[in-house]
Design an enzyme around this catalytic site. Structure first.
Site, short mmCIF file in Angstrom:
data_model
loop_
_atom_site.label_atom_id
_atom_site.label_comp_id
_atom_site.label_asym_id
_atom_site.label_seq_id
_atom_site.Cartn_x
_atom_site.Cartn_y
_atom_site.Cartn_z
N TYR A 41 21.99 40.09 39.12
CA TYR A 41 22.31 39.77 40.51
C TYR A 41 21.01 39.60 41.29
O TYR A 41 20.30 40.56 41.57
CB TYR A 41 23.14 40.88 41.15
CG TYR A 41 24.51 41.09 40.54
CD1 TYR A 41 25.10 40.15 39.70
CD2 TYR A 41 25.23 42.27 40.81
CE1 TYR A 41 26.35 40.35 39.15
CE2 TYR A 41 26.49 42.47 40.26
CZ TYR A 41 27.04 41.52 39.43
OH TYR A 41 28.28 41.73 38.88
N HIS A 109 27.45 43.31 30.06
CA HIS A 109 28.00 42.34 31.01
C HIS A 109 28.87 41.29 30.32
O HIS A 109 29.95 40.94 30.80
CB HIS A 109 26.84 41.65 31.74
CG HIS A 109 27.20 41.18 33.11
ND1 HIS A 109 26.29 41.10 34.13
CD2 HIS A 109 28.37 40.77 33.65
CE1 HIS A 109 26.87 40.66 35.22
NE2 HIS A 109 28.14 40.44 34.96
N PRO A 189 38.59 41.60 43.18
CA PRO A 189 39.99 41.92 43.45
C PRO A 189 40.59 41.11 44.60
O PRO A 189 41.81 41.07 44.75
CB PRO A 189 39.94 43.41 43.80
CG PRO A 189 38.56 43.60 44.37
CD PRO A 189 37.68 42.70 43.55
N GLY A 191 40.17 37.83 44.85
CA GLY A 191 40.19 36.42 44.44
C GLY A 191 38.94 35.67 44.85
O GLY A 191 39.02 34.50 45.22
N ARG A 192 37.79 36.34 44.79
CA ARG A 192 36.50 35.76 45.18
C ARG A 192 36.52 35.25 46.61
O ARG A 192 35.92 34.24 46.94
CB ARG A 192 36.09 34.64 44.21
CG ARG A 192 35.93 35.12 42.76
CD ARG A 192 35.29 34.07 41.89
NE ARG A 192 35.20 34.51 40.50
CZ ARG A 192 34.25 35.29 39.99
NH1 ARG A 192 33.31 35.75 40.80
NH2 ARG A 192 34.25 35.63 38.72
N GLY A 193 37.22 35.97 47.46
CA GLY A 193 37.25 35.64 48.88
C GLY A 193 38.50 34.91 49.33
O GLY A 193 38.80 34.88 50.53
N LEU A 194 39.24 34.34 48.39
CA LEU A 194 40.45 33.61 48.77
C LEU A 194 41.47 34.52 49.42
O LEU A 194 42.21 34.11 50.33
CB LEU A 194 41.05 32.94 47.53
CG LEU A 194 40.34 31.67 47.04
CD1 LEU A 194 40.85 31.29 45.65
CD2 LEU A 194 40.55 30.52 48.02
N GLY A 197 40.35 36.15 53.30
CA GLY A 197 40.37 35.39 54.54
C GLY A 197 39.07 34.70 54.89
O GLY A 197 38.94 34.15 55.99
#
Length: 311
Positions: A41, A109, A189, A191-194, A197
């Site tokens: 990262y 990983h 958890p 949805g990668r931001g979906l 909001g």
């Protein structure tokens, strides 16, 4: 509730260090007791920030990091990252950046296809016995790989993508973890931001954002997924909670440990509150009716991403 520290590095776009530091401290102050990062990262920048900001608060949380996720210019895993000599070197480098003498949890990983998992599990078991790691984990591996590793030395945790948009682990992986006594950790958890909001259109994704190459964030797929997220948001509003809080509460109800990430301190505080929610089981059933299995449009990742997963 765990804090996923990938967002502290420029994976989803540019990151201001001061903002990332504020978010990390806010997460601990809000009650997060698990911090999950990785050496890739930001090429170690996430680990370095955690080491500098949290060195004096080390006894307040469980610290986890990962190794073995480096890729070449084509997105293919670099071979040999599961070999004992590499594992030992990677751990020493991470400990230096984290300013720690041990980590509580050390994950592989991605499975190294050039090294038998038994060999990697063996050296990780030795590191447990030496006190350099408290336990070891695996990420994005199949149930069979999990069982093979567990037979060499008990696996502490398994991490994979899991959300209402990614429910494949329910088939075999989550049951295998339950059978073996392995903690199931859910990354992305929301949805990668979906489901948080933050993404409405492709214009919401900054230059350099990894999601620009993800099929779920492209064209009609994105429109379909945002429509599903809107319906979840309506359900959340009826309960007086945010969409993210509802989804995180659902993940916890499913028996998983979610590790949502964010660059905003306010979001970290709101996410922490999800761990204290008490919602009726009927609410979770309605969520699953809104987003049934395989409802999300588009694959989990592009071809190179999927090629690196152990299925």
């Amino acid at each position: 509730m765990g804090f996923g520290a990938m967002n502290l590095a420029p994976v989803y776009g540019r990151v201001e260090e001061s903002e990332a530091a504020d978010t990390l401290l806010a997460a601990l102050d809000a009650g997060f007791t698990f911090v999950d990062t990785a050496d890739i990262y930001g090429r170690g920048s996430s680990e370095d920030l955690i080491g500098r900001m949290l060195e004096k608060r080390r006894d307040e949380f469980v610290l986890a990091t990962k190794f073995g996720g480096n890729q070449d210019s084509h997105g293919i895993l670099i071979p040999g990252m599961g070999r004992p000599d590499y594992v030992r070197r990677a751990l020493d480098a991470s400990l230096s950046r984290l300013r720690a003498d041990h980590v509580d949890l050390y994950y592989l990983h991605r499975l190294d296809p050039t090294t038998p998992i038994e060999e990697t599990a063996g050296v990780l078991g030795e590191l447990v016995e030496a006190g350099k790691i408290g336990g070891y984990g695996l990420s994005e591996v199949s149930p069979s790989t999990l069982r093979r590793a567990h037979a060499v030395h008990p696996v502490t945790a398994l991490q994979t993508e899991y959300s209402p948009f990614q429910r494949a682990p329910e088939e075999e992986l989550i049951p295998a973890c339950a059978e073996l006594g392995v903690t199931f950790v859910a990354y992305s958890p929301l949805g990668r931001g979906l489901l948080g909001g933050t993404v409405r259109t492709a214009a919401d994704l900054e230059e350099g954002d990894w999601r620009r190459g993800n099929p779920r964030f492209q064209g009609g797929n994105l429109e379909r997924n945002v429509s599903l997220a809107d319906r979840v948001a309506t359900l959340a509003a009826e309960q007086g909670v945010t969409t993210a809080q509802l989804v995180l509460a659902w993940v916890i109800d499913r028996g998983a440990l979610p590790i949502p990430g964010t660059r905003k301190a306010a979001n970290a505080r709101a996410n922490a509150a999800a761990g204290d929610l008490t919602l009726d089981a009927s609410v979770f059933r309605r969520l699953e009716d809104i987003v049934p299995r395989d409802a999300a449009a588009g694959a989990q990742g592009n071809e190179s991403y999927l090629a690196n997963l152990d299925k």
